[in-house]
Structures are given as structure tokens and as C-alpha cells.
Scaffold this motif. Structure first.
Motif, PDB file in Angstrom:
ATOM      1  N   LEU A  81      -2.086  -3.561   1.687  1.00  0.00           N
ATOM      2  CA  LEU A  81      -1.241  -2.945   2.560  1.00  0.00           C
ATOM      3  C   LEU A  81      -1.863  -2.443   3.762  1.00  0.00           C
ATOM      4  O   LEU A  81      -1.126  -2.675   4.961  1.00  0.00           O
ATOM      5  N   GLY A  82      -3.173  -2.056   3.883  1.00  0.00           N
ATOM      6  CA  GLY A  82      -3.778  -1.715   5.212  1.00  0.00           C
ATOM      7  C   GLY A  82      -3.985  -3.035   5.955  1.00  0.00           C
ATOM      8  O   GLY A  82      -4.036  -2.795   7.118  1.00  0.00           O
ATOM      9  N   ALA A  83      -4.316  -4.205   5.537  1.00  0.00           N
ATOM     10  CA  ALA A  83      -4.374  -5.516   6.320  1.00  0.00           C
ATOM     11  C   ALA A  83      -3.021  -5.889   6.966  1.00  0.00           C
ATOM     12  O   ALA A  83      -2.969  -6.190   7.968  1.00  0.00           O
ATOM     13  N   ALA A  84      -1.905  -5.485   6.248  1.00  0.00           N
ATOM     14  CA  ALA A  84      -0.509  -5.832   6.947  1.00  0.00           C
ATOM     15  C   ALA A  84      -0.415  -4.848   7.800  1.00  0.00           C
ATOM     16  O   ALA A  84       0.295  -5.216   8.863  1.00  0.00           O
ATOM     17  N   THR A  97       0.145   2.064  23.070  1.00  0.00           N
ATOM     18  CA  THR A  97      -0.160   3.111  21.915  1.00  0.00           C
ATOM     19  C   THR A  97       1.326   3.306  21.238  1.00  0.00           C
ATOM     20  O   THR A  97       1.361   3.177  20.087  1.00  0.00           O
ATOM     21  N   ASP A  98       2.312   3.265  21.941  1.00  0.00           N
ATOM     22  CA  ASP A  98       3.798   3.705  21.530  1.00  0.00           C
ATOM     23  C   ASP A  98       4.287   2.656  20.553  1.00  0.00           C
ATOM     24  O   ASP A  98       4.586   2.867  19.390  1.00  0.00           O
ATOM     25  N   ARG A  99       4.043   1.395  21.118  1.00  0.00           N
ATOM     26  CA  ARG A  99       4.871   0.154  20.407  1.00  0.00           C
ATOM     27  C   ARG A  99       3.643   0.016  19.215  1.00  0.00           C
ATOM     28  O   ARG A  99       4.385  -0.429  18.155  1.00  0.00           O
ATOM     29  N   ARG A 100       2.481   0.254  19.164  1.00  0.00           N
ATOM     30  CA  ARG A 100       1.500   0.175  18.092  1.00  0.00           C
ATOM     31  C   ARG A 100       1.848   0.912  17.068  1.00  0.00           C
ATOM     32  O   ARG A 100       1.907   0.576  15.854  1.00  0.00           O
ATOM     33  N   ILE A 101       2.379   2.305  17.369  1.00  0.00           N
ATOM     34  CA  ILE A 101       2.776   3.188  16.190  1.00  0.00           C
ATOM     35  C   ILE A 101       4.175   2.710  15.543  1.00  0.00           C
ATOM     36  O   ILE A 101       4.315   2.617  14.332  1.00  0.00           O
ATOM     37  N   LEU A 102       5.053   2.231  16.433  1.00  0.00           N
ATOM     38  CA  LEU A 102       6.133   1.900  16.044  1.00  0.00           C
ATOM     39  C   LEU A 102       6.037   0.492  15.096  1.00  0.00           C
ATOM     40  O   LEU A 102       6.851   0.398  13.801  1.00  0.00           O
ATOM     41  N   THR A 103       5.160  -0.394  15.473  1.00  0.00           N
ATOM     42  CA  THR A 103       5.403  -1.656  14.751  1.00  0.00           C
ATOM     43  C   THR A 103       4.315  -1.374  13.327  1.00  0.00           C
ATOM     44  O   THR A 103       4.900  -1.979  12.392  1.00  0.00           O
ATOM     45  N   SER A 104       3.440  -0.475  13.593  1.00  0.00           N
ATOM     46  CA  SER A 104       2.535  -0.195  12.203  1.00  0.00           C
ATOM     47  C   SER A 104       3.431   0.618  11.190  1.00  0.00           C
ATOM     48  O   SER A 104       3.428   0.017  10.049  1.00  0.00           O
ATOM     49  N   LEU A 105       4.424   1.449  11.599  1.00  0.00           N
ATOM     50  CA  LEU A 105       5.110   2.208  10.727  1.00  0.00           C
ATOM     51  C   LEU A 105       6.155   1.276  10.018  1.00  0.00           C
ATOM     52  O   LEU A 105       6.612   1.370   8.901  1.00  0.00           O
ATOM     53  N   ARG A 106       6.640   0.623  10.763  1.00  0.00           N
ATOM     54  CA  ARG A 106       7.743  -0.557  10.410  1.00  0.00           C
ATOM     55  C   ARG A 106       7.164  -1.401   9.464  1.00  0.00           C
ATOM     56  O   ARG A 106       7.712  -1.915   8.412  1.00  0.00           O
ATOM     57  N   ALA A 107       5.600  -2.025   9.683  1.00  0.00           N
ATOM     58  CA  ALA A 107       5.033  -2.781   8.894  1.00  0.00           C
ATOM     59  C   ALA A 107       4.926  -2.222   7.311  1.00  0.00           C
ATOM     60  O   ALA A 107       4.786  -2.729   6.457  1.00  0.00           O
ATOM     61  N   PHE A 108       4.484  -0.740   7.333  1.00  0.00           N
ATOM     62  CA  PHE A 108       4.317  -0.107   6.181  1.00  0.00           C
ATOM     63  C   PHE A 108       5.652  -0.133   5.297  1.00  0.00           C
ATOM     64  O   PHE A 108       5.387  -0.368   3.996  1.00  0.00           O
ATOM     65  N   ARG A 109       6.732   0.187   5.977  1.00  0.00           N
ATOM     66  CA  ARG A 109       8.003   0.024   5.154  1.00  0.00           C
ATOM     67  C   ARG A 109       8.306  -1.284   4.810  1.00  0.00           C
ATOM     68  O   ARG A 109       8.689  -1.277   3.668  1.00  0.00           O
ATOM     69  N   ARG A 110       8.179  -2.296   5.588  1.00  0.00           N
ATOM     70  CA  ARG A 110       8.499  -3.712   4.966  1.00  0.00           C
ATOM     71  C   ARG A 110       7.692  -3.964   3.868  1.00  0.00           C
ATOM     72  O   ARG A 110       8.106  -4.614   2.956  1.00  0.00           O
ATOM     73  N   TRP A 111       6.269  -3.790   3.938  1.00  0.00           N
ATOM     74  CA  TRP A 111       5.371  -4.005   2.894  1.00  0.00           C
ATOM     75  C   TRP A 111       5.929  -3.404   1.491  1.00  0.00           C
ATOM     76  O   TRP A 111       5.952  -4.056   0.439  1.00  0.00           O
ATOM     77  N   ALA A 112       6.199  -2.102   1.897  1.00  0.00           N
ATOM     78  CA  ALA A 112       6.871  -1.458   0.497  1.00  0.00           C
ATOM     79  C   ALA A 112       8.157  -1.952  -0.060  1.00  0.00           C
ATOM     80  O   ALA A 112       8.178  -2.200  -1.267  1.00  0.00           O
TER      81      ALA A 112
END
Length: 260
Positions: A81-84, A97-112
Motif C-alpha cells: 500500500l505504501g509503495a502504491a 504539494t497540493d496535487r501530491r496530497i490529492l493524488t496520494s489520498l486517492r491512491a489510498f482509496r483506490r488500493w483499498a
């Protein structure tokens, strides 16, 4: 000796060590497949040994028990999950920073969404471990997973994107629990304002809570599509932190335009 230990020692693993690593990897792979198919309670050393053509006692040369095995595969899942999340973060320019946060949080949901059984094992109700089972590998992997989010959040604090709440509203009991949360997650240090820990905790509870409700289908009887709710919470939370919100569609359009 584990692979990281071998790398730190600066030598290549012996044939015996390679065989051991390969066998342990196979054990964990089968255990994870059983976990996905039957839940954590459906993982048993006897079933794994039978599939591998071994005896159950033979597995104890690789793992000390079923709980220790579950800790190891949980650590692997947190690392995956961390790698994703890290890959999603790295796909965006470091200065954004803004888009990095958005992209990372969406990646968390997508992996889940793609790994609901694994998510349930990682973030679902905890069971008491057997004596001698060390949760350390899973805890450390969870900290590594959270590192990307914590780094980005600390960046927002350094840039003074938002005002910290009045610390006088944080009672001693709440401060104790917030500090415990920060220490467990590896966020900041004892000099980090407790108000910052409170903001981070509140944001995480809201966004993580929506993902949990989606994965565990708590709102399935009233909502067929949880993405609009997730995006609404994402926008509300991040706007409060001074982060520029962009919809997934607008980011995709920009990305496609650059690729063309």
C-alpha cells in the motif's frame, strides 16, 4: 538472516539462505491468498503446509506461529500500500504539494477498493496476539506507509497554509491520546504542537472513515456510489488546510494534455 540484513552486511545470500527466503515467500503468498478468500480466521498452518507438501511442524522453521505469520503478511500489505501511495506521489512534481496530497489520498482509496480483504485485515478490528508474537514488523510497515502523508502535512505547516486551533481547548486527557497517536504513527516529535497533531488526526479520521464505510459497506443500503461523498469530504478537508482542490476529471484532462 533476512534479505535487508544481508544487504546491510554487504554480502550476497548463500544458496541455503535463498532457498529459505523463497520458501518463506511462498508461505506468505499462500497465507495471503487464503486470507483474501476466507478472512484471517481461515488462515491455518496446517492448510498451508498441506498445499506446500510439508508438515505443519515443518513450517515452524520459518514462522513461530499463525499470529507471527499474519504479522508478516500484514507488514507486506502495508509495504505494498505504501509503495502504491509513494508511486502516486512521485508521479506529481515535487513542488506541487497540493496535487501530491490529492493524488496520494486517492491512491489510498483506490488500493483499498482493489484489495478489500487485505484492507479489512490491516485496518479492521484487532485480535489479541498469541504470546511471543511480535507486532513490530507490521507496526513499522504501517509507519512507513504513513510517512508520505505526514511529510506532506508537515510541508503545509511549514508553509503556514492554515491556522492551528486554540491549544487551550485541548484538555490533558485528549493531549495524552493525541501524543500517543503521534508516537505510534511516527508523526513529528515531542516539540510538534499538539494542535497540529489534533488537526492531522481530525483530517485522517474523516477521510479514512469514509474509505472504511465504503470498504465495509456500511452505507451500501443507501449509497451505490461512494466516490462523490469521498470527493466531497476530500474537498472540504483539504480546503480547510489551504490546499487547492481539483476534481479527478480535471487532473486527468491536464495529464492527457501534457502527454499529447
Amino acid at each position: 538472516m533476512t534479505k535487508p540484513q544481508l544487504e546491510e552486511a554487504g554480502r550476497a545470500p548463500s544458496r541455503r539462505e535463498r532457498v529459505r527466503e523463497a520458501t518463506l515467500a511462498e508461505i506468505k503468498s499462500i497465507a495471503r491468498r487464503h486470507l483474501v478468500g476466507q478472512g484471517a480466521s481461515g488462515v491455518s498452518l496446517r492448510a498451508i503446509a498441506r498445499e506446500m507438501g510439508m508438515t505443519a511442524p515443518g513450517l515452524y522453521r520459518y514462522v513461530s506461529g499463525i499470529d507471527s505469520l499474519l504479522v508478516l503478511i500484514t507488514a507486506d500489505m502495508f509495504d505494498e500500500l505504501g509503495a502504491a501511495v509513494a508511486a502516486a506521489d512521485a508521479s506529481v512534481p515535487a513542488r506541487d504539494t497540493d496535487r501530491r496530497i490529492l493524488t496520494s489520498l486517492r491512491a489510498f482509496r483506490r488500493w483499498a477498493l482493489e484489495h478489500p480483504a487485505e484492507f479489512a485485515a490491516m485496518f479492521g478490528p484487532r485480535t489479541r496476539l498469541e504470546p511471543g508474537a511480535d507486532p513490530g514488523p507490521a507496526v513499522e510497515a504501517a509507519r512507513r506507509f504513513g510517512a508520505t502523508f505526514f511529510t506532506l502535512f508537515e510541508q503545509l505547516i511549514r508553509e503556514e497554509r492554515f491556522e492551528l486551533p486554540d491549544g487551550r481547548a485541548v484538555g490533558a486527557d485528549l493531549e495524552r491520546e493525541l501524543r500517543s497517536f503521534a508516537r505510534m504513527c511516527g508523526f513529528g516529535d515531542e516539540d510538534t504542537p499538539v494542535e497540529a497533531v489534533m488537526v492531522l488526526t481530525s483530517c485522517w479520521v474523516r477521510l479514512y472513515g469514509v474509505v472504511c464505510m465504503e470498504i465495509f459497506q456500511h452505507l451500501d443500503f443507501v449509497m451505490r456510489d461512494m466516490e462523490p461523498l469521498f470527493e466531497s469530504e476530500l474537498q472540504n478537508v483539504l480546503t480547510g488546510l489551504g490546499v487547492r482542490y481539483e476534481s479527478p476529471q480535471s487532473i486527468s484532462t491536464v495529464t492527457m494534455g501534457k502527454s499529447e
